[in-house]
Design an enzyme around this catalytic site. Structure first.
Site, PDB file in Angstrom:
ATOM      1  N   LYS A 194       0.009   1.111 -12.452  1.00 42.08           N
ATOM      2  CA  LYS A 194       0.253   2.533 -12.740  1.00 42.08           C
ATOM      3  C   LYS A 194       1.638   2.919 -12.252  1.00 42.08           C
ATOM      4  CE  LYS A 194      -0.176   4.088  -8.233  1.00 42.08           C
ATOM      5  NZ  LYS A 194       0.967   4.473  -7.428  1.00 42.08           N
ATOM      6  N   ALA A 200       5.054  -2.079  -4.064  1.00 43.95           N
ATOM      7  CA  ALA A 200       5.981  -1.478  -5.015  1.00 43.95           C
ATOM      8  C   ALA A 200       5.562  -0.069  -5.447  1.00 43.95           C
ATOM      9  CB  ALA A 200       6.113  -2.382  -6.245  1.00 43.95           C
ATOM     10  N   GLY A 201       4.361   0.375  -5.041  1.00 47.35           N
ATOM     11  CA  GLY A 201       3.893   1.700  -5.480  1.00 47.35           C
ATOM     12  C   GLY A 201       3.321   1.664  -6.884  1.00 47.35           C
ATOM     13  N   LEU A 202       2.941   0.462  -7.343  1.00 44.76           N
ATOM     14  CA  LEU A 202       2.414   0.307  -8.704  1.00 44.76           C
ATOM     15  C   LEU A 202       0.896   0.111  -8.700  1.00 44.76           C
ATOM     16  CD1 LEU A 202       5.246  -2.025 -10.066  1.00 44.76           C
ATOM     17  CD2 LEU A 202       4.987   0.428 -10.478  1.00 44.76           C
ATOM     18  N   GLY A 253      -2.916  -3.763  -5.712  1.00 44.68           N
ATOM     19  CA  GLY A 253      -4.087  -4.087  -4.896  1.00 44.68           C
ATOM     20  C   GLY A 253      -5.279  -3.207  -5.266  1.00 44.68           C
ATOM     21  N   SER A 254      -5.021  -1.924  -5.499  1.00 43.32           N
ATOM     22  CA  SER A 254      -6.097  -0.987  -5.864  1.00 43.32           C
ATOM     23  C   SER A 254      -6.654  -1.305  -7.238  1.00 43.32           C
ATOM     24  CB  SER A 254      -5.563   0.452  -5.873  1.00 43.32           C
ATOM     25  OG  SER A 254      -5.060   0.803  -4.612  1.00 43.32           O
ATOM     26  N   ASP A 299      -6.455   5.344  -4.323  1.00 40.39           N
ATOM     27  CA  ASP A 299      -5.981   5.106  -5.697  1.00 40.39           C
ATOM     28  C   ASP A 299      -7.007   4.373  -6.557  1.00 40.39           C
ATOM     29  OD1 ASP A 299      -3.545   6.225  -5.256  1.00 40.39           O
ATOM     30  OD2 ASP A 299      -2.386   4.352  -5.377  1.00 40.39           O
TER      31      ASP A 299
HETATM   32  O1  C5P Z   1      -6.388   4.880   0.594  1.00 43.34           O
HETATM   33  P1  C5P Z   1      -5.457   3.773   0.929  1.00 43.34           P
HETATM   34  O2  C5P Z   1      -6.020   2.842   1.968  1.00 43.34           O
HETATM   35  O3  C5P Z   1      -4.940   3.060  -0.267  1.00 43.34           O
HETATM   36  O4  C5P Z   1      -4.181   4.461   1.599  1.00 43.34           O
HETATM   37  C1  C5P Z   1      -3.276   3.721   2.360  1.00 43.34           C
HETATM   38  C2  C5P Z   1      -2.597   4.634   3.367  1.00 43.34           C
HETATM   39  O5  C5P Z   1      -1.744   5.558   2.694  1.00 43.34           O
HETATM   40  C3  C5P Z   1      -3.556   5.496   4.168  1.00 43.34           C
HETATM   41  O6  C5P Z   1      -4.018   4.826   5.299  1.00 43.34           O
HETATM   42  C4  C5P Z   1      -2.691   6.682   4.523  1.00 43.34           C
HETATM   43  O7  C5P Z   1      -1.873   6.364   5.626  1.00 43.34           O
HETATM   44  C5  C5P Z   1      -1.780   6.818   3.307  1.00 43.34           C
HETATM   45  N1  C5P Z   1      -2.245   7.845   2.350  1.00 43.34           N
HETATM   46  C6  C5P Z   1      -2.153   9.180   2.689  1.00 43.34           C
HETATM   47  N2  C5P Z   1      -2.571  10.134   1.807  1.00 43.34           N
HETATM   48  C7  C5P Z   1      -3.086   9.789   0.607  1.00 43.34           C
HETATM   49  C8  C5P Z   1      -3.185   8.428   0.231  1.00 43.34           C
HETATM   50  C9  C5P Z   1      -2.757   7.473   1.134  1.00 43.34           C
HETATM   51  O8  C5P Z   1      -1.689   9.512   3.777  1.00 43.34           O
HETATM   52  N3  C5P Z   1      -3.475  10.760  -0.226  1.00 43.34           N
END
Ligand code: C5P
Length: 301
Positions: free
Chosen positions: A20, A109-111, A114-115, A148
């Site tokens: 994405k 990369a912000g893409l 992993g999710s 994500d």
């Molecule tokens: O949900 P996920 O584990 O992918 O998010 C990784 C990290 O990104 C979280 O631990 C948090 O530090 C940050 N994050 C956030 N706010 C969001 C999504 C992610 O602070 N809405």
């Protein structure tokens, strides 16, 4: 949820995990749970990993052709498998399963690589294990695995609120070429949000005049925080605008920067011109929700 068959030999299941970009990403503030309140527009693109799931004698294993992709329980695919089995498997042990990941989506990369792999596992494993899992359960599991992950169950052009996991389908973005420029460094999601926190405490999260050219919504608030530490991000955004991108921004928490183009030729030229100096470029395309559904469905091999 019920087991439809005994765990008899079954054919491998393959599934695509699409990347994405975030067309917009506004950070509205920090939440009490440590996450950040977001308003973001996710857009699926055609770049994808391919995952293959095979039944084995016992245990769970992950092999990935990219050495930077974890092969242990820190891989979100592992978490997805555990979550599914803990809900669907009752007290039985998980059937022996091996996962092979062909990684094309760059890491850090912000893409959403992993999710997306995790969401692909949530789609594919019920087929391999021959279990039935209601969509509402899949969405609940996805949300627990990562903010994500739920987006990748349905894809397309989608508004994400709260942690980015309260989703509203939007009209599909017009079909566009997406040039991805990947700097030599990656950025961790937690790290990028931490920088945003530091900047917001210092009152430097907004850049006056930044949004003169485009509507207020069209920006990525994490871009300012990341570009302040990695000026290369700003140079790439400018470079893409100079070679004719209709819009260019960092994706998610970076480090990938994307530029949107109408024509294939223009996109390829832009990719060539932006490459080099430690950067890698890729040309991809937006993927509508209608196309996502069949292309992201698991299939037997
Ligand atoms: O949900 P996920 O584990 O992918 O998010 C990784 C990290 O990104 C979280 O631990 C948090 O530090 C940050 N994050 C956030 N706010 C969001 C999504 C992610 O602070 N809405």
């Amino acid at each position: 949820m019920r087991l439809r068959h005994q765990m008899a030999a079954s054919r491998p299941v393959r599934v695509r995990a699409f990347a994405k970009i975030n067309l917009t990403l506004r950070v509205l503030g920090r939440r009490s749970d440590g996450y950040h309140e977001l308003r973001t527009t996710f857009q699926s693109i055609t770049l994808h990993d391919t995952l293959e799931f095979v039944r084995t004698g016992a245990g769970f294993s992950i092999a990935c052709d990219d050495p930077r992709c974890p092969a242990d329980s820190s891989n979100l695919v592992w978490r997805a498998a555990e979550a599914l089995w803990s809900v669907a498997g009752r007290n039985r042990t998980m059937p022996g399963t091996a996962v092979r990941i062909k990684k094309r989506i760059p890491i850090q990369a912000g893409l959403g690589g992993g999710s997306s792999d995790a969401a692909a596992a949530l789609r594919a494993l019920p087929q391999l294990w021959r279990i039935r899992v209601p969509d509402s359960d899949l969405h609940a599991m996805a949300r627990q695995i990562g903010a994500d992950v739920p987006f990748f169950l349905d894809g397309g052009t989608t508004l994400g609120l709260e942690r980015g996991d309260l989703l509203f389908p939007l009209l599909d973005w017009p079909d566009s070429r997406v040039v991805l420029v990947l700097p030599a460094f990656g950025v961790g999601t937690r790290e990028a949000f931490g920088w945003w926190d530091d900047d917001s405490r210092r009152g430097t999260t907004a850049a006056p005049g930044e949004s003169d050219r485009v509507p207020e919504e069209f920006r990525n608030d994490l871009e300012l925080a990341v570009a302040a530490r990695h000026p290369e991000i700003g140079r790439i955004v400018q470079g893409l605008a100079q070679v004719g991108a209709s819009y260019a921004a960092m994706s998610g928490s970076g480090s990938a920067v994307f530029g949107l183009f109408d024509g294939d030729r223009q996109a390829r030229d832009a990719a060539t011109r932006l490459a080099g100096a430690g950067r890698r470029t890729l040309v991809s395309r937006t993927l509508s929700r209608r196309k996502y559904r069949p292309l992201a469905a698991p299939y037997l091999v």
